[in-house]
Enzyme design. Structure first.
Site, PDB file in Angstrom:
ATOM      1  N   SER A 276       0.850  -1.183   0.000  1.00 64.26           N
ATOM      2  CA  SER A 276       0.000   0.000   0.000  1.00 64.26           C
ATOM      3  C   SER A 276       0.889   1.236   0.000  1.00 64.26           C
ATOM      4  CB  SER A 276      -0.890   0.025   1.245  1.00 64.26           C
ATOM      5  OG  SER A 276      -0.163   0.483   2.383  1.00 64.26           O
ATOM      6  N   ASP A 277       0.323   2.384  -0.353  1.00 65.29           N
ATOM      7  CA  ASP A 277       1.040   3.629  -0.092  1.00 65.29           C
ATOM      8  C   ASP A 277       0.831   3.971   1.384  1.00 65.29           C
ATOM      9  OD1 ASP A 277       2.555   5.923  -0.444  1.00 65.29           O
ATOM     10  OD2 ASP A 277       1.584   6.438  -2.326  1.00 65.29           O
ATOM     11  N   TRP A 278       1.555   4.975   1.859  1.00 64.19           N
ATOM     12  CA  TRP A 278       1.542   5.322   3.281  1.00 64.19           C
ATOM     13  C   TRP A 278       0.102   5.578   3.752  1.00 64.19           C
ATOM     14  CZ3 TRP A 278       6.022   6.653   6.486  1.00 64.19           C
ATOM     15  CH2 TRP A 278       5.687   7.128   7.751  1.00 64.19           C
ATOM     16  N   GLY A 279      -0.409   4.651   4.564  1.00 63.48           N
ATOM     17  CA  GLY A 279      -1.735   4.828   5.136  1.00 63.48           C
ATOM     18  C   GLY A 279      -2.881   4.716   4.164  1.00 63.48           C
TER      19      GLY A 279
END
Length: 743
Positions: A276-279
């Protein structure tokens, strides 16, 4: 053969195939590890946390197997400390992966990716990524979140700086070169790091150019425009992929089974890691796609996201979701298999530690030279009236002015967290050091930073300029104005730069404008005022020496625009490969030319803007040189191409000027009539060639039916018989065409 025999043979083949799969030693080791893992340990591998400044708080999580990868830890001693806990004190001795955003350099910073794409030279991109990998891996970083290969046609979007521009073909070539540079010949080699193709997918199409914004992209357009660079990254061996932040057609990418399972895994057979991307998993809640973190973790796991980067959805809720039956544990096993496979491919089980070698890998003579060469090739000459450039030997003094003339940090550009601005060599420093004995250098920045609205310093710069033979005006935008979450609705030169240029022009001295920016800017009026314009993007550590050599003629510009430059922001999105309308622009009458009281029907009904016309400021692929190139007629090996044949297109390129220089020769094609409306032009090939003054070189391109194929409404890609037009040209808006038929 009887049906019974066929069945027996099929079963036998299945057994043989199964046995051959089990013989893969890495897959056997993965099977063995997974069989020993508790559900909690599996989920730990899927959990990625940030480490910088938090190492002491993370030791128990590593020891207990609650974290599988750590990002942002850049101290080799700390990396080894945590790794030692993982491989010697945890139950299963599974090593950690340490990751970091190393986008266009770790310490030695190369031009921003958009600038590297302007080189139209995959060797530049590969070299930059290789230097970044060697420097980053020396402190234990073995995974970077690059290249960013989002197609971007909106310069308002700040992350266009990280992209390779607007074209799928150019982005595919440059992106694949970056993958190769990061990963090297052997991913397990100590100097190699895992690349990450991001953001999957459509992030660059964010509505109104606002970061993280929604996108609506028909599947045909996804396959035609946005997918190809990612497929090229897979072919180049990209070890990992990253989800995008945006929703696509109402579904956030982190929760899209269509993208992540159907396309990435099933169609493309990808066996790398999807992070995933950050968060971005947690952010499906404010999207309105999930009610809470538990549901977000459920949807992401089902969609096939292997690692949750700083979202805490998996580590907090996945065990419960599996036990309740909401998520099948087989999906967890698939994710863990991908993660362990990456760790084996990186050689971490055999060599988990990094040599604590200090700073020996940084700023080597070789790396700095490669950064300078890349910066030279990334610069695009947009204008050069009266051959102002290169500066002649008759020039005895230069005024070096403008907010980007001596800004060590800003020339580095966005996304270089570990850069050290004190190592940057600015244009002013380089001109003084390298050419100060040749010319008198008069320095007065005028504006202290790009957004500076205090005009008091402009008069000082103008006074200094009056005492010089030539004015070098270094304009642009600070690094902080481009990159993630740095979208701009107004993409003109900020601050009082326009006013400063106008005042400099009033001196009557030749003005060379050098633009250092993270995006295409709307600079039509500035281009009109300047005698010469170099578009340098943000050129990195060695931007200064590169620009000095270009200005004084030691190097020759060879960059070409990887993205269309609009006249004004209202034209956006503007890109060369647009579709033709039923009323294409003709008989253009601009707003100031309309007679007062004119009737509504007086100027016709065609497709253009009254205040901008129908053309950009500069087209995709545009770039001048200090020499001139003459293109001969395009010759085809045949006027018709069979579905299984090849067609060769050749063109003579003659250097008719006085300098040996490189030219980017570009191949464009148009499908005249299709079952779906086709773009007016599509880039299908390019070749960057050096041609000596007076020399002629013959450039050849080979075309097959596959090059002419496009996606149809049944989601199949195939060519259609019919008539085509072909150009071999210096940019997307010029060149003499020739026709051929596909039959």
């Amino acid at each position: 053969m009887k049906i019974k025999d066929i069945i027996i043979l099929a079963l036998l083949l299945a057994v043989i195939t199964g046995c051959s799969e089990k013989k893969d030693p890495v897959e056997q080791k993965i099977d063995q590890l997974i069989s020993q893992m508790t559900l909690k340990e599996k989920i730990g591998q899927m959990n990625q946390l940030t480490g910088i400044g938090m190492a002491d708080d993370m030791t128990n999580a590593v020891r207990n197997g609650d974290v599988g990868s750590i990002l942002n830890e850049i101290d080799a001693v700390t990396v080894n400390k945590l790794q030692k806990i993982a491989v010697e004190e945890s139950r299963l001795k599974i090593p950690l992966i340490f990751a970091r955003d190393v986008i266009h350099g770790y310490k030695t910073i190369f031009p921003i990716p958009l600038g590297q794409a302007a080189s139209w030279n995959p060797a530049v991109a590969e070299s930059g990524a290789r230097v970044a990998a060697e420097e980053a891996s020396s402190v234990g970083i073995r995974w970077t979140f690059a290249p960013m290969i989002d197609i971007s046609r909106d310069p308002r979007w700040g992350r266009i700086a990280e992209s390779c521009g607007e074209d799928p073909y150019l982005t595919s070539v440059i992106g694949a070169a970056m993958v190769k540079g990061f990963q090297g010949d052997t991913l397990s080699a100590p100097g190699s790091i895992a690349a990450c193709a991001k953001h999957f997918v459509g992030y660059g199409a964010s509505e109104s150019g606002k970061d993280y914004n929604t996108t609506w992209i028909p599947e045909l357009q996804l396959r035609e425009v946005y997918f190809p660079p990612f497929q090229a990254a897979i072919e180049a061996g990209a070890a990992t992929f990253m989800c995008s932040f945006n929703d696509i057609n109402g579904v956030p990418a982190s929760g899209s089974t269509f993208l992540n399972r159907q396309v990435l895994r099933k169609e493309w057979k990808y066996d790398g890691v999807l992070v995933s991307d950050w968060g971005s998993i947690e952010q499906m809640i404010p999207h309105g796609f999930c009610a809470d973190l538990k549901e977000a973790g459920e949807k992401a796991a089902i969609a096939g996201v292997d690692i949750d980067m700083m979202g805490y959805a998996y580590i907090n809720h996945l065990e419960e979701l599996v036990k309740s039956g909401a998520v099948n544990e087989k999906l967890i096993d698939e994710a863990v298999r991908n993660i362990l496979r990456l760790k084996f491919r990186l050689g971490l089980f055999e060599n988990p530690y990094v040599k604590e070698q200090g700073r020996d890998a940084f700023y080597t003579e070789s790396s700095l030279q490669k950064a300078k060469d890349a910066a030279i090739e990334s610069v695009v000459l947009l204008k050069n009236d009266n051959d102002v450039l290169p500066l002649s030997n008759n020039i005895k003094s230069v005024a070096v002015v403008g907010p980007l003339s001596d800004s060590q940090a800003d020339q580095l550009g966005t996304w270089c967290f570990d850069a050290e601005p004190e190592h940057s060599v600015t244009p002013l420093t380089a001109i003084r050091n390298d050419y100060g004995t040749q010319v008198r250098v008069i320095a007065e920045e005028g504006l202290t930073y790009s957004r500076d609205k205090n005009a008091n310093g402009i008069s000082k710069a103008v006074a200094a300029a009056r005492n010089a033979d030539v004015i070098l005006f270094f304009a642009g935008e600070e690094a902080v104005l481009s990159g993630e979450a740095r979208s701009r609705a107004d993409i003109s030169l900020p601050g009082k730069q326009m006013e400063m240029l106008a005042a400099l022009k009033q001196t009557g001295k030749p003005v060379v404008m050098i633009v250092m920016a993270g995006r295409p800017l709307t600079i039509e009026k500035e281009v009109e005022m300047a005698d010469a314009v170099l578009y340098a993007f943000h050129g990195g550590t060695m931007a200064g020496p590169a620009l000095a050599d270009l200005i004084f003629g030691k190097a020759i510009p060879s960059g070409k625009l990887p993205v269309t430059m609009p006249r004004m922001v209202g034209q956006v999105p503007v890109y060369y490969s647009h579709k033709m309308t039923g009323r294409p622009a003709q008989n253009i009458t601009l707003i100031d030319d309309i007679e007062v009281g004119a009737k509504q029907t007086s100027i016709g009904f065609t497709s253009y803007h009254l205040d901008a016309g129908d053309s950009p400021l500069f087209p995709f692929g545009y770039g001048l040189s200090y020499t001139t190139f003459k293109y001969g007629d395009v010759k085809l090996s045949a006027t018709a191409l069979g579905m299984n044949d090849e067609l060769t297109a050749t063109c003579d390129i003659t250097n008719t000027g006085n300098y040996t220089a490189s030219e980017v020769v570009q191949l464009y094609i148009r499908d005249k009539v299709g079952s779906l409306v086709r773009p007016v032009k599509e880039l299908k090939g390019f070749d960057k060639v050096q041609v000596e003054a007076g020399q002629t070189k013959t450039i050849s391109f080979t075309i097959t039916a596959n090059d002419l194929a496009f996606w149809h409404e049944d989601m199949a890609k195939r060519p259609e018989a019919g008539d085509f037009t072909l150009w071999i040209a210096t940019d997307s808006s010029s060149g003499t065409s020739v026709d051929f038929t596909l039959r």
